[in-house]
Design an enzyme around this catalytic site. Structure first.
Site, mmCIF file in Angstrom:
data_model
loop_
_atom_site.group_PDB
_atom_site.id
_atom_site.type_symbol
_atom_site.label_atom_id
_atom_site.label_comp_id
_atom_site.label_asym_id
_atom_site.label_seq_id
_atom_site.Cartn_x
_atom_site.Cartn_y
_atom_site.Cartn_z
ATOM 1 N N ASP A 45 -71.777 -0.878 -60.632
ATOM 2 C CA ASP A 45 -71.425 0.362 -59.945
ATOM 3 C C ASP A 45 -72.656 1.243 -59.732
ATOM 4 O OD1 ASP A 45 -71.759 1.207 -62.555
ATOM 5 O OD2 ASP A 45 -69.703 1.912 -62.822
ATOM 6 N N SER A 46 -73.805 0.780 -60.223
ATOM 7 C CA SER A 46 -75.085 1.412 -59.883
ATOM 8 C C SER A 46 -75.302 1.438 -58.378
ATOM 9 C CB SER A 46 -76.241 0.670 -60.564
ATOM 10 O OG SER A 46 -76.154 -0.730 -60.320
ATOM 11 N N ASP A 84 -68.572 -4.936 -62.185
ATOM 12 C CA ASP A 84 -68.138 -3.721 -62.870
ATOM 13 C C ASP A 84 -66.729 -3.312 -62.463
ATOM 14 O OD1 ASP A 84 -69.995 -2.759 -64.710
ATOM 15 O OD2 ASP A 84 -71.244 -1.835 -63.169
ATOM 16 N N LYS A 112 -66.833 -6.255 -66.245
ATOM 17 C CA LYS A 112 -67.526 -5.410 -67.217
ATOM 18 C C LYS A 112 -66.877 -4.036 -67.245
ATOM 19 C CE LYS A 112 -71.766 -3.666 -66.594
ATOM 20 N NZ LYS A 112 -71.588 -2.208 -66.903
ATOM 21 N N GLU A 114 -66.824 -0.115 -69.532
ATOM 22 C CA GLU A 114 -67.576 0.775 -70.410
ATOM 23 C C GLU A 114 -66.656 1.444 -71.422
ATOM 24 O OE1 GLU A 114 -69.749 3.620 -68.128
ATOM 25 O OE2 GLU A 114 -70.653 2.128 -66.796
ATOM 26 N N GLU A 181 -77.143 -0.252 -73.486
ATOM 27 C CA GLU A 181 -78.032 0.544 -72.635
ATOM 28 C C GLU A 181 -78.581 1.755 -73.370
ATOM 29 O OE1 GLU A 181 -78.169 2.741 -68.240
ATOM 30 O OE2 GLU A 181 -76.450 1.486 -68.790
#
Length: 264
Positions: A45-46, A84, A112, A114, A181
């Site tokens: 999602d960067s 993501d 993925k 978070e 991270e």
């Protein structure tokens, strides 16, 4: 080329063989990365920041990730492809299953997400439904408004212990891969050694099993703030393919990230 799988990464961890991974957003770069030896890619999602021009990852939609997953898969058919789950795409069990299914149908091998141990039940339910899960701990960009900015996580003893607890709980729930991270080197080493699953670092020192970079950081084309952990491999080589090869070689050798790219 033989497909890279989670089992491949587990074998590399057991053998002490480090691996490089990178974010990918389009067909041409995905193919180039695969050609130059990168076998693990993330449709992150960067893309909200480096492709769409937002100031965070929060505006990225599931449809955005689905689209980019489809085109990256065409460029790298044998890569282990992570995708993501974007902000608020896994808020309820039903939404999570639907979101994950769309990403897997688009070509992802793994989704993925978070968050810490509060996501253990989500990880368990996805795994039971044949959806492999990669976790993401430390600095989790979707939580930027909670953190009050992009800050190193786990620096004090209590925070470090809690992060390790999260990692162990998620592994017990079925997590098969973890991204760490922006955490201190010592904590990343501790987590990597405590888990049987592979750990990929970004801003976490060189003790992790693998490394990942946002491709724009690896080529020095982000503009503005340059993360401490980033290295411009293109500046040293003058050629994109050579830059990718150098990145892979330095990760495998353990020379990247060096001390100047790491947090103590």
């Amino acid at each position: 080329m033989k497909p890279t799988t989670v089992s491949t990464l587990r074998q590399w961890k057991q053998q002490g063989e480090k691996f490089a991974s990178i974010t990918a957003y389009d067909f041409s770069f995905a193919r180039l990365f695969a050609d130059e030896g990168i076998q693990v890619m993330l449709v992150g999602d960067s893309l909200g920041m480096v492709v769409q021009g937002h100031d965070s990852t929060l505006p990225v939609t599931l449809a955005d990730i689905v689209y980019h997953t489809e085109v990256v898969r065409r460029g790298a058919p044998a890569a282990l492809l992570l995708a993501d789950l974007p902000f608020m795409s896994y808020a309820t069990p039903e939404q999570t299953f639907d979101s994950a299914a769309r990403l897997m149908r688009a070509g992802a091998n793994m989704v993925k997400l978070e968050g810490g141990k509060w996501l253990a039940e989500t990880v368990k339910q996805l795994t039971e439904r044949a959806v492999p899960v990669c976790g993401h701990l430390g600095l989790t960009p979707q939580s930027v408004n909670i953190f009050g900015g992009y800050k190193v996580q786990g620096r004090d003893a209590e925070a470090a212990d809690l992060l390790l607890e999260d990692a162990l709980a998620l592994e017990a729930a079925g997590m098969q891969l973890l991204v760490l991270e922006c955490v201190p080197v010592a904590l990343a080493k501790r987590v990597t050694e405590a888990l049987s699953i592979p750990v990929i670092g970004i801003g976490a020192g060189n003790a992790t099993d693998g490394q990942i970079l946002v491709m724009h950081d690896a080529f020095g084309i982000t503009g503005g703030h340059i993360p401490k952990f980033a290295k411009n491999f293109l500046a040293e080589t003058g050629d994109i393919r050579a830059a990718v090869r150098q990145y892979v070689e330095e990760v495998k050798a353990g020379s990247y990230p060096a001390e100047q790219h790491s947090f103590q």
